[in-house]
Scaffold this active site. Structure first.
Site: not given
Ligand code: VG1
Ligand code: CO
Length: 538
Positions: A112-113, A276, A278, A280-281, A375
Site C-alpha cells: 500500500s502506502h 497511494d 495500491d 485505495d487512498r 476503500k
C-alpha cells in the site's frame, strides 16, 4: 507437473491491519511467500475449480511473487486465475473483479502506502468472495497455519506471460490476463455523472491528479483524461514504477507535497487529488483548502444524492473509531445509522454486506462504499468531481458551508514513527493500567480501551485503541500502527468539535493546541519514546 516442497514455519507471519507486510529482504527468503500463500489456501474451503483474482501494485518483487502465486493456485486446484496485465491491479479494481466475476477470492500483492524498492516493503493480502479483506477469524486461521506448515504445492516452472491479455493454461488451470482498468472504469461510469463532469471541464475547470508513480496511473489516464476529457498532463507521475520513482506513495500533505504546493496557494488548478501505492487512498485539496479525510467522508455523505450511484440515499455511514465524528452529524441529520468500527477496512465488510452502511471512511485517507469492499481512491475523486460539477462551488466553499451547517470537527493525527517497539508497548500498557484513574481529571469524562462487537456476526475485537473522551465530546486516541515493518509507530488522534462558525477559520494545530499538549503529558510520550514532537502530522 506439480511439486510438493518441504518447508518449515516462519514465526513472523501474523497479518496486521491489512495483510502481511514485511521488508522486501524478508519476503525474499526462500519459501517465505510460498509458506504464507499455502497457509492461506489451507485455511480456505470449497475453492476447487473456482476463480482466484491475482494482482498487485507493481512494486519491486511483484513480478516474482505473482508468478509464484499463479503456479501455487494451479497446484492447489483453482480452476482459473484472473490476473491483471503485467501483474497490475489496484486494490479496489481487484475487489471489483472478485465481485463481478464471482471469484472465490483474491490475492493482492501490495504494501500500500509503504515505500517500495529493494530496501522497501512488500505485502500479501487475501480478500474473500465479497471482495473485501479477510476478516479476523480467517487471518487468525491463516496465522495459525503458518506456525505448523510443513510443505507447499507449486506447479513446476515456467510461469505465464503476463504481458499480453488473453487466456492461456497452466496445467489444469485457465490463466486469464485482463486489462486492469476496463471493468473498473465501467463501474465508475455507472456510479457518476460523467456528462456533468465534462460540462464542468468545459467551463475551464482544471485539476491535477498525482498517481505518485504507483498503480493508479493507468486508471487515472484512462478515466480522467481519455473518458472525461481532462487535458493531457492532468495526471502527474502516471507511470507505475517498481520503486515509485523513489517516492513514498502516501497521499498526505508531506509526501504529496508537490501536488499540495501546486494547488493550495491558488493560481494553479482548481482541484487536486492523489492516491497511494495500491490505489485505495485519496487526498483531496482545493485552492486554500486541504480537506481532511474525516471531513471528506462527511461531505461526500451529505452530498451523495447529487450522484447517480447514490441518488436513492444512504442506508448508513460507517467510520473507523479514530476517524472524526463529522460523519456522525450528517448521519444524524439524515436519520440514518452511524457505525463505529476498529481501524482497518476488514471491519466494514459485514456492515456493507448486511445493507447497514452505504459509505465508509477512515481518517487515514480512505473512503469507499458498497460498490466494492475496499476503500477506493479514484472513486472518491470522481465523487468529489461529480459533486463539484453539480454544485458549481469551489472546494473551499463546499467545505466552509458544510462546517457552517454542521459545525466543525477540528481534527489531526500525530504519528511518532519508528519508535522503539518496547518503549511504544510500554507507553500503551502504562496508559491502559491507568485508565480507571484518568476519568474525572483534565475534563476527561470516560477513558477506555475500544472493543468492537460486530452487529452482524457477533464477533468481539478488543484492544483497538485507548480513548480519552472529554465532557465536551473532544477525544484523544492512542493506538499502535499495524502496517509498519520497522520498530513501532504510535498514532495519536486528536479531535474537538467547534459549533461557532466564527471560529472555523482557525488553524487546526492552534485550534487543538490544548489537547495536543495534554496528549503528550498524559501519556508521557517524551519520557517513554524520547520524542519531543511527532514525525508526521496529518
Ligand atoms: C493504517 C491506517 C488504517 C488503514 C491501514 C491500511 O493502518 O491507519 O486506517 O486501514 O493503514 O491502509 P495502521 O494499523 O498502520 O494504523 V492501506 O492504504 O496501507 O492498505
Ligand atoms: Co493503500
Amino acid at each position: 507437473m506439480i511439486l510438493t516442497i518441504a518447508t518449515t514455519p516462519f514465526e513472523d507471519q501474523k497479518p496486521g491491519t491489512s495483510g502481511l507486510r514485511k521488508k522486501v529482504s524478508v519476503f525474499r527468503q526462500p519459501h517465505y511467500a510460498e509458506n504464507f500463500i499455502q497457509s492461506v489456501f489451507d485455511s480456505l474451503e470449497g475453492f476447487q475449480g473456482r476463480t482466484l483474482v491475482i494482482g498487485g501494485d507493481g512494486r519491486y518483487h511483484n513480478s516474482e511473487v505473482i508468478q509464484t502465486a499463479i503456479r501455487m493456485a494451479a497446484a492447489n486446484g483453482f480452476g482459473r486465475v484472473m490476473v491483471g496485465q503485467n501483474g497490475l491491479l489496484s486494490t479496489p479494481a481487484a475487489s471489483n473483479l472478485i465481485r463481478r466475476h464471482k471469484a472465490s477470492g483474491g490475492i493482492i500483492l501490495s504494501a500500500s502506502h509503504n515505500p517500495g524498492g529493494p530496501d522497501g516493503d512488500f505485502g500479501i493480502k487475501y480478500n474473500i468472495s465479497n471482495g473485501g479483506p479477510a476478516p479476523e477469524k480467517l487471518t487468525d486461521a491463516i496465522y495459525a497455519r503458518t506456525r505448523t506448515i510443513s510443505s507447499y504445492r507449486i506447479a513446476a516452472p515456467p510461469g505465464v506471460d503476463l504481458a499480453r491479455t488473453g487466456e492461456t493454461r497452466l496445467g489444469g488451470m485457465a490463466v486469464q490476463v485482463v486489462d486492469p482498468v476496463t471493468d473498473y472504469a465501467e463501474l465508475m461510469r455507472t456510479l457518476f455523472d460523467f456528462e456533468a463532469i465534462r460540462a464542468l471541464i468545459r467551463t475551464g475547470f482544471t485539476m491535477r491528479f498525482d498517481a505518485m508513480g504507483a498503480v493508479t496511473g493507468p486508471y487515472a489516464h484512462r478515466i480522467l483524461e481519455d473518458m472525461l476529457g481532462f487535458p493531457g498532463g492532468t495526471v502527474m507521475n502516471g507511470t507505475p514504477l517498481p520503486d515509485f520513482g523513489g517516492r513514498h506513495p502516501d497521499p498526505n500533505l508531506v509526501h504529496a507535497g508537490e501536488l499540495a504546493r501546486l494547488v493550495l496557494p491558488g493560481g494553479g488548478p482548481d482541484f487536486g487529488a492523489a492516491s497511494d501505492g495500491d490505489g485505495d487512498r485519496n487526498l483531496i485539496v482545493g485552492r486554500g483548502m486541504y480537506v481532511t479525510p474525516s471531513d471528506s467522508l462527511a461531505i461526500l455523505a451529505a452530498n451523495a444524492t447529487l450522484t447517480p450511484g447514490y441518488a436513492g440515499g444512504l442506508a448508513g455511514i460507517a467510520r473507523s473509531m479514530p476517524t472524526s465524528r463529522a460523519a456522525d452529524r450528517v448521519a444524524e441529520k439524515l436519520g440514518i445509522g452511524a457505525w463505529e468500527t476498529p481501524t482497518g477496512w476488514k471491519f466494514f465488510g459485514n456492515l456493507l454486506d448486511a445493507g447497514k452502511a452505504t459509505l465508509c471512511g477512515e481518517e487515514s485517507f480512505g473512503t469507499g462504499s458498497t460498490h466494492v469492499r475496499e476503500k477506493d481512491g479514484l472513486w472518491a475523486v470522481l465523487m468529489w468531481l461529480n459533486i463539484l460539477a453539480r454544485r458549481r462551488l469551489s472546494v473551499a466553499d463546499i467545505v466552509t458551508r458544510h462546517w457552517a451547517e454542521y459545525g466543525r470537527n477540528f481534527y489531526s493525527r500525530h504519528d511518532y514513527e519508528d519508535v522503539d517497539a518496547e518503549a511504544a508497548n510500554g507507553l500503551m500498557n502504562a496508559l491502559r493500567a491507568r485508565l480507571p484513574s484518568l476519568a474525572g481529571r483534565n475534563g476527561i469524562a470516560t477513558a477506555d480501551d475500544f472493543a468492537y462487537d460486530d452487529p452482524v456476526d457477533g464477533s468481539r475485537t478488543t484492544k483497538q485503541g485507548i480513548r480519552l473522551i472529554f465532557a465536551d465530546g473532544a477525544r484523544i486516541i492512542y493506538r499502535l500502527s499495524g502496517t509498519g515493518t520497522a520498530g513501532a509507530t504510535l498514532r495519536v488522534y486528536i479531535e474537538r468539535y467547534e459549533p461557532d462558525a466564527g471560529l472555523h477559520g482557525m488553524e487546526t494545530q492552534a485550534a487543538l493546541s490544548g489537547l495536543i499538549a495534554l496528549s503528550r503529558s498524559i501519556a508521557g510520550i517524551g519520557t517513554h519514546t524520547g520524542r519531543a514532537a511527532p514525525t508526521v502530522i496529518t
